[in-house]
Design a protein around this motif. Structure first.
Motif, PDB file in Angstrom:
ATOM      1  N   ALA A 328     -24.376  55.804  -2.750  1.00  0.00           N
ATOM      2  CA  ALA A 328     -25.308  55.554  -3.851  1.00  0.00           C
ATOM      3  C   ALA A 328     -25.534  54.070  -4.094  1.00  0.00           C
ATOM      4  CB  ALA A 328     -24.803  56.221  -5.134  1.00  0.00           C
ATOM      5  N   HIS A 329     -24.428  53.277  -4.106  1.00  0.00           N
ATOM      6  CA  HIS A 329     -24.593  51.849  -4.413  1.00  0.00           C
ATOM      7  C   HIS A 329     -25.280  51.111  -3.266  1.00  0.00           C
ATOM      8  CE1 HIS A 329     -20.837  52.054  -2.128  1.00  0.00           C
ATOM      9  NE2 HIS A 329     -21.006  50.794  -1.830  1.00  0.00           N
ATOM     10  N   CYS A 334     -30.470  48.732  -1.168  1.00  0.00           N
ATOM     11  CA  CYS A 334     -31.564  48.747  -0.196  1.00  0.00           C
ATOM     12  C   CYS A 334     -32.916  48.850  -0.896  1.00  0.00           C
ATOM     13  CB  CYS A 334     -31.397  49.917   0.761  1.00  0.00           C
ATOM     14  SG  CYS A 334     -29.946  49.696   1.870  1.00  0.00           S
ATOM     15  N   GLU A 335     -32.936  49.584  -1.976  1.00  0.00           N
ATOM     16  CA  GLU A 335     -34.191  49.737  -2.706  1.00  0.00           C
ATOM     17  C   GLU A 335     -34.558  48.452  -3.448  1.00  0.00           C
ATOM     18  OE1 GLU A 335     -33.392  53.051  -5.170  1.00  0.00           O
ATOM     19  OE2 GLU A 335     -33.756  54.557  -3.611  1.00  0.00           O
TER      20      GLU A 335
END
Length: 335
Positions: A328-329, A334-335
């Motif tokens: 998740a992190h 990346c986003e």
């Protein structure tokens, strides 16, 4: 009575399509989504419902062979069952792969080739405690069946294990020419004096004619592979040249490539069922799966590996476009 939800062709397609797991459970999991689809038990029942036979393999193979050309090759291979304790048909056999005796199922195969194709036309499962037949008995049975089916190959090739006088005489009577390897301690008469071992005779790589007691004259080629490895190839064709011997010898090694193919790409040794019937049916269906893979590869001009990998390439591409297993992190960064 409701018709079976899984048939033999569904199982064959599964063996071709799956990449690693060849269990009945996995076969049920990957069936197309449909209401009231097949469960694990449906696949298991299939492997117990069929009557094991070699005839179905021949019916599918005969359209891919030329009875009057090519070479017939006979050899056996051990299907590894290293950790089996209660699987029927499993006994102890010598494994050329592991260079030792291992637990497994011994498969004796008759392969037809023209130098390009790999077509299994017959097979037997060696289990002497059950049927009382040796591997040499199976060898002779398959050759007799091949002759009755109309095979008239240019040569029959086999390993030294099958080079008994009885076998040599049968092959000569049925097909004429044969090529095999002989052990170094095999006794022959090179000069009409006395029988001596092949290892003690001065033999030429281009062939030397000697007399094999109980059979007649044969031609033996001494091939030095390495300093410690010498092979003695023999034939009943006294006019055979070294070039012809080399051609047939190279074709005879194709059965080793075939053995790797049925194990690596058709999961022939990965059946987890315990019963003899299920094991025999799995082996038959795996060989029929190989026929389809070999036919496709030959027509398309691609390797078995490429044919197998291409099945899942779209799935891998779709996953790479939308990966599901991410941290998740890391995803947030990346986003």
């Amino acid at each position: 009575m409701n018709p079976p939800k899984v048939n033999e062709y569904d199982y064959i397609d599964f063996l071709i399509g799956t990449q690693q797991v060849y269990s009945c459970t996995e076969a049920a999991r990957v069936q197309p989504d449909e209401e009231n689809g097949p469960a694990h038990d449906a696949v298991t029942r299939l492997t117990h419902r069929l009557l094991p036979t070699t005839e179905r393999l021949w019916q599918e193979a005969k359209e891919q062979v030329d009875l009057t050309t090519g070479v017939l090759i006979a050899d056996d291979s051990t299907l590894d069952k290293w950790y089996s304790r209660k699987i029927e048909l499993v006994t102890r056999h010598w494994s050329g792969k592991h260079k030792r005796v291992v637990s497994g199922i011994n498969l004796v195969t008759l392969l037809w080739t023209d130098g390009e194709r790999y077509i299994p036309v017959d097979y037997r499962i060696y289990h002497k405690k059950q049927d009382g037949l040796t591997k040499n008995d199976h060898f002779r049975q398959m050759l007799q069946v091949a002759y009755d089916r109309g095979f008239r190959p240019a040569c029959v090739c086999f390993d030294s294990w099958y080079a008994s006088l009885k076998n040599l005489k049968l092959v000569t009577r049925l097909f004429g020419r044969w090529l095999t390897r002989l052990e170094a301690d095999r006794l022959v008469n090179p000069d009409n004096t006395a029988n001596r071992s092949l290892a003690s005779i001065n033999l030429a790589s281009t062939g030397t004619i000697v007399h094999l007691k109980g059979f007649g004259f044969i031609k033996v080629f001494k091939i030095v592979v390495t300093e410690d490895h010498i092979e003695h190839w023999a034939t009943n064709d006294l006019d055979m040249t070294e070039l012809t011997r080399l051609k047939f010898a190279q074709m005879s090694w194709m059965i080793e490539t075939y053995h790797r193919g049925i194990k690596q790409f058709c999961g022939i040794e990965r059946c987890q069922a315990r019963s003899e019937t299920a094991q025999r049916n799995h082996i038959e269906l795996a060989l029929r799966a190989f026929l389809r893979l070999e036919y496709h590869s030959f027509v398309k001009g691609i390797s078995w590996f490429e044919a197998k990998t291409s099945i899942i390439r779209d799935a891998v591409r779709a996953y790479l476009a939308h990966p599901a297993y991410v941290l998740a992190h890391v995803k947030n960064k990346c986003e």
